[in-house]
Motif scaffolding. Structure first.
Motif, mmCIF file in Angstrom:
data_model
loop_
_atom_site.group_PDB
_atom_site.id
_atom_site.type_symbol
_atom_site.label_atom_id
_atom_site.label_comp_id
_atom_site.label_asym_id
_atom_site.label_seq_id
_atom_site.Cartn_x
_atom_site.Cartn_y
_atom_site.Cartn_z
ATOM 1 N N LYS A 1 -6.612 14.777 -3.684
ATOM 2 C CA LYS A 1 -7.236 13.459 -3.767
ATOM 3 C C LYS A 1 -6.296 12.346 -3.332
ATOM 4 C CE LYS A 1 -10.372 14.769 -7.526
ATOM 5 N NZ LYS A 1 -10.825 14.471 -8.914
ATOM 6 N N GLY A 2 -5.078 12.722 -2.970
ATOM 7 C CA GLY A 2 -4.086 11.728 -2.559
ATOM 8 C C GLY A 2 -2.820 11.841 -3.379
ATOM 9 N N THR A 3 -1.748 11.273 -2.866
ATOM 10 C CA THR A 3 -0.446 11.387 -3.514
ATOM 11 C C THR A 3 0.152 10.001 -3.726
ATOM 12 O OG1 THR A 3 -0.123 13.440 -2.265
ATOM 13 C CG2 THR A 3 1.801 12.540 -3.409
ATOM 14 N N GLU A 4 0.806 9.819 -4.860
ATOM 15 C CA GLU A 4 1.516 8.575 -5.127
ATOM 16 C C GLU A 4 2.998 8.761 -4.860
ATOM 17 O OE1 GLU A 4 0.676 7.287 -9.117
ATOM 18 O OE2 GLU A 4 -1.069 6.110 -8.461
ATOM 19 N N TYR A 5 3.588 7.836 -4.106
ATOM 20 C CA TYR A 5 5.012 7.866 -3.802
ATOM 21 C C TYR A 5 5.662 6.554 -4.219
ATOM 22 C CZ TYR A 5 4.147 11.937 -0.797
ATOM 23 O OH TYR A 5 3.791 13.175 -0.317
ATOM 24 N N GLU A 6 6.866 6.636 -4.736
ATOM 25 C CA GLU A 6 7.623 5.437 -5.062
ATOM 26 C C GLU A 6 8.321 4.936 -3.806
ATOM 27 O OE1 GLU A 6 10.177 6.370 -8.332
ATOM 28 O OE2 GLU A 6 8.519 6.491 -9.761
ATOM 29 N N VAL A 7 8.097 3.681 -3.465
ATOM 30 C CA VAL A 7 8.673 3.073 -2.271
ATOM 31 C C VAL A 7 9.228 1.699 -2.637
ATOM 32 C CG1 VAL A 7 7.212 4.358 -0.653
ATOM 33 C CG2 VAL A 7 6.394 2.185 -1.607
ATOM 34 N N LEU A 8 9.818 1.034 -1.653
ATOM 35 C CA LEU A 8 10.459 -0.259 -1.928
ATOM 36 C C LEU A 8 10.250 -1.207 -0.758
ATOM 37 C CD1 LEU A 8 12.340 -2.079 -3.611
ATOM 38 C CD2 LEU A 8 14.289 -0.917 -2.552
ATOM 39 N N ASP B 1 -2.016 8.925 15.577
ATOM 40 C CA ASP B 1 -3.365 9.489 15.533
ATOM 41 C C ASP B 1 -3.634 10.469 14.395
ATOM 42 O OD1 ASP B 1 -4.101 8.085 17.865
ATOM 43 O OD2 ASP B 1 -3.164 9.612 19.117
ATOM 44 N N LEU B 2 -2.661 11.303 14.072
ATOM 45 C CA LEU B 2 -2.916 12.432 13.172
ATOM 46 C C LEU B 2 -2.270 12.238 11.809
ATOM 47 C CD1 LEU B 2 -4.157 15.249 12.896
ATOM 48 C CD2 LEU B 2 -2.045 16.194 13.852
ATOM 49 N N VAL B 3 -3.094 12.158 10.761
ATOM 50 C CA VAL B 3 -2.585 11.974 9.405
ATOM 51 C C VAL B 3 -3.067 13.130 8.526
ATOM 52 C CG1 VAL B 3 -2.500 9.464 9.572
ATOM 53 C CG2 VAL B 3 -4.564 10.560 8.703
ATOM 54 N N TYR B 4 -2.481 13.222 7.343
ATOM 55 C CA TYR B 4 -2.893 14.270 6.411
ATOM 56 C C TYR B 4 -2.984 13.705 4.997
ATOM 57 C CZ TYR B 4 1.954 14.561 4.770
ATOM 58 O OH TYR B 4 3.184 14.276 4.228
ATOM 59 N N GLN B 5 -3.829 14.350 4.204
ATOM 60 C CA GLN B 5 -3.978 13.968 2.804
ATOM 61 C C GLN B 5 -4.009 15.239 1.967
ATOM 62 O OE1 GLN B 5 -6.944 10.933 1.725
ATOM 63 N NE2 GLN B 5 -7.562 12.213 -0.006
ATOM 64 N N THR C 1 -1.507 7.316 -0.999
ATOM 65 C CA THR C 1 -1.730 7.653 0.413
ATOM 66 C C THR C 1 -3.149 7.355 0.916
ATOM 67 O OG1 THR C 1 -2.035 9.977 -0.250
ATOM 68 C CG2 THR C 1 0.144 9.322 0.574
ATOM 69 N N PRO C 2 -4.220 7.588 0.160
ATOM 70 C CA PRO C 2 -5.553 7.247 0.694
ATOM 71 C C PRO C 2 -5.709 5.771 1.042
ATOM 72 C CG PRO C 2 -5.785 8.743 -1.154
ATOM 73 C CD PRO C 2 -4.334 8.319 -1.120
ATOM 74 N N ASP C 3 -5.070 4.894 0.265
ATOM 75 C CA ASP C 3 -5.140 3.457 0.562
ATOM 76 C C ASP C 3 -4.482 3.153 1.900
ATOM 77 O OD1 ASP C 3 -6.411 3.059 -1.852
ATOM 78 O OD2 ASP C 3 -4.572 2.496 -2.922
ATOM 79 N N TYR C 4 -3.339 3.783 2.152
ATOM 80 C CA TYR C 4 -2.614 3.535 3.395
ATOM 81 C C TYR C 4 -3.345 4.147 4.580
ATOM 82 C CZ TYR C 4 1.406 1.440 1.120
ATOM 83 O OH TYR C 4 2.225 0.585 0.417
ATOM 84 N N ILE C 5 -3.938 5.327 4.381
ATOM 85 C CA ILE C 5 -4.703 5.956 5.456
ATOM 86 C C ILE C 5 -5.913 5.093 5.817
ATOM 87 C CG2 ILE C 5 -6.136 7.951 6.042
ATOM 88 C CD1 ILE C 5 -4.184 9.656 4.373
ATOM 89 N N LYS C 6 -6.585 4.551 4.810
ATOM 90 C CA LYS C 6 -7.734 3.668 5.044
ATOM 91 C C LYS C 6 -7.320 2.448 5.856
ATOM 92 C CE LYS C 6 -11.227 0.902 2.636
ATOM 93 N NZ LYS C 6 -11.744 0.446 1.306
ATOM 94 N N ALA C 7 -6.196 1.857 5.500
ATOM 95 C CA ALA C 7 -5.710 0.673 6.229
ATOM 96 C C ALA C 7 -5.354 1.029 7.669
ATOM 97 C CB ALA C 7 -4.499 0.089 5.514
ATOM 98 N N GLU C 8 -4.773 2.208 7.867
ATOM 99 C CA GLU C 8 -4.420 2.649 9.221
ATOM 100 C C GLU C 8 -5.674 2.859 10.066
ATOM 101 O OE1 GLU C 8 -1.003 3.362 10.624
ATOM 102 O OE2 GLU C 8 -0.990 1.775 9.121
ATOM 103 N N LYS C 9 -6.706 3.437 9.476
ATOM 104 C CA LYS C 9 -7.953 3.663 10.210
ATOM 105 C C LYS C 9 -8.601 2.331 10.590
ATOM 106 C CE LYS C 9 -10.735 7.038 9.147
ATOM 107 N NZ LYS C 9 -10.494 7.957 10.280
ATOM 108 N N GLU C 10 -8.541 1.370 9.677
ATOM 109 C CA GLU C 10 -9.123 0.051 9.963
ATOM 110 C C GLU C 10 -8.361 -0.661 11.082
ATOM 111 O OE1 GLU C 10 -9.016 -1.870 6.190
ATOM 112 O OE2 GLU C 10 -10.861 -0.895 5.455
ATOM 113 N N VAL D 1 -8.005 12.813 10.317
ATOM 114 C CA VAL D 1 -7.432 13.032 8.990
ATOM 115 C C VAL D 1 -7.600 14.503 8.606
ATOM 116 C CG1 VAL D 1 -7.447 12.364 6.568
ATOM 117 C CG2 VAL D 1 -8.033 10.676 8.323
ATOM 118 N N LEU D 2 -6.497 15.183 8.375
ATOM 119 C CA LEU D 2 -6.531 16.560 7.904
ATOM 120 C C LEU D 2 -6.380 16.548 6.387
ATOM 121 C CD1 LEU D 2 -4.207 18.308 10.521
ATOM 122 C CD2 LEU D 2 -6.696 18.069 10.573
ATOM 123 N N ARG D 3 -7.306 17.186 5.700
ATOM 124 C CA ARG D 3 -7.275 17.209 4.235
ATOM 125 C C ARG D 3 -6.967 18.623 3.755
ATOM 126 N NH1 ARG D 3 -10.885 13.122 5.477
ATOM 127 N NH2 ARG D 3 -10.584 11.202 4.266
#
Length: 286
Positions: free
Chosen positions: A186-193, A179-183, A225-234, A241-243
């Protein structure tokens, strides 16, 4: 060829075993879990990696050509906290047993970008590691042992995720799942795999000649992170969302680090303030 995979029943290991079998390799799986299976293109052994003699017998009896060492203690499970002795035993001492069983055979050791610890700016494989957590420290010690082998490659993985298992990347934007996310800002980029790229890269290693080197493995495009938060909300999650303005997080990080120093708690804030950025190699300045 016959490839041995430790941690064969894990999230990454199970995907890797399938990839190797689909590619046409014979595979020997090693894990503390699963029923033992012998024969055909896949043999699975239920083994404690502390059992050095049994490891050596399995390698010899199955005429193993190469080893991929994935098995490791990464994080606490089911609320249980692990001590440094636990990490050292499973991630260092047991890794040494695998390396000794390998002998002159090529070994691919899977490590982590967490070995870099506190960072500011970009890093490469030439950057001196400064591990903070027990997990990262034990992986760095295992890397040092791996470098003693005649033929090796070390992959430092960015946080790995699958389409269903995203817990390592969800830590970058969830305060409380689901339920609870944070940003931050304007958002953060993380390297993932993505696990698909991880297994493709490991399978490709089986075709190449080890160069006794270290490589950083990550997705071509970082997560935003904003892209992932948007997908989670959808998907019906991330209801609140705490900003936080970035400057407030930076100030909090500087104050906390100044008071408590570099530790596992300030390390978590460091990831938010200075997300890891990696490059292929160190630039030579003239």
């Amino acid at each position: 060829m016959t490839i041995m995979v430790t941690g064969a029943k894990g999230m990454i290991g199970s995907c890797l075993v399938k990839e190797l079998l689909d590619t046409g390799y014979d595979v020997v799986g090693i894990d503390r879990n699963g029923d033992e299976v012998r024969g055909g293109n896949y043999c699975h052994y239920k083994v404690d990696l502390a059992d050095k003699e049994r490891l050596q017998n399995i390698v010899a009896c199955n005429k193993v050509d190469r080893l991929i060492h994935l098995a490791a203690l990464a994080h606490s499970q089911n609320g249980r906290k692990y001590s440094w002795e636990d990490y050292r035993h499973l991630n260092v001492e047991c890794a040494v047993n695998v390396f000794e069983a390998a002998g002159e055979r090529p070994v691919l050791f899977i490590s982590t970008v967490d070995v870099f610890g506190f960072t500011k700016g970009s890093v490469s494989v030439d950057t001196e590691p400064r591990p903070i957590s027990h997990y990262a420290k034990s992986k760095k010690l295992a890397e040092d042992e791996c470098k003693k082998l005649a033929h090796y490659t070390i992959f430092r993985f960015s946080p790995v995720y699958t389409e269903k298992v995203k817990r390592d990347i969800q830590k970058r934007y969830y305060l409380r799942y689901p339920d609870l996310v944070y940003q931050i800002g304007k958002g953060t980029e993380y390297e993932v795999l993505n696990v698909k790229k991880a297994v493709k890269t490991m399978a490709k290693w089986c075709e190449s000649s080890p160069k006794n080197d270290i490589q950083i493995i990550k997705d071509d495009k970082p997560m935003f992170t904003p892209d992932y938060i948007k997908a989670e909300k959808e998907a019906g999650r991330a209801k609140l969302v705490l900003r936080f303005p970035k400057w407030t997080v930076v100030v909090g990080y500087v104050i906390l680090k100044g008071i408590t120093g570099e530790n596992k708690y300030t390390y978590l804030l460091n990831k938010a303030v200075h997300p890891l950025k990696t490059r292929e190699k160190t630039e030579v300045k003239h």
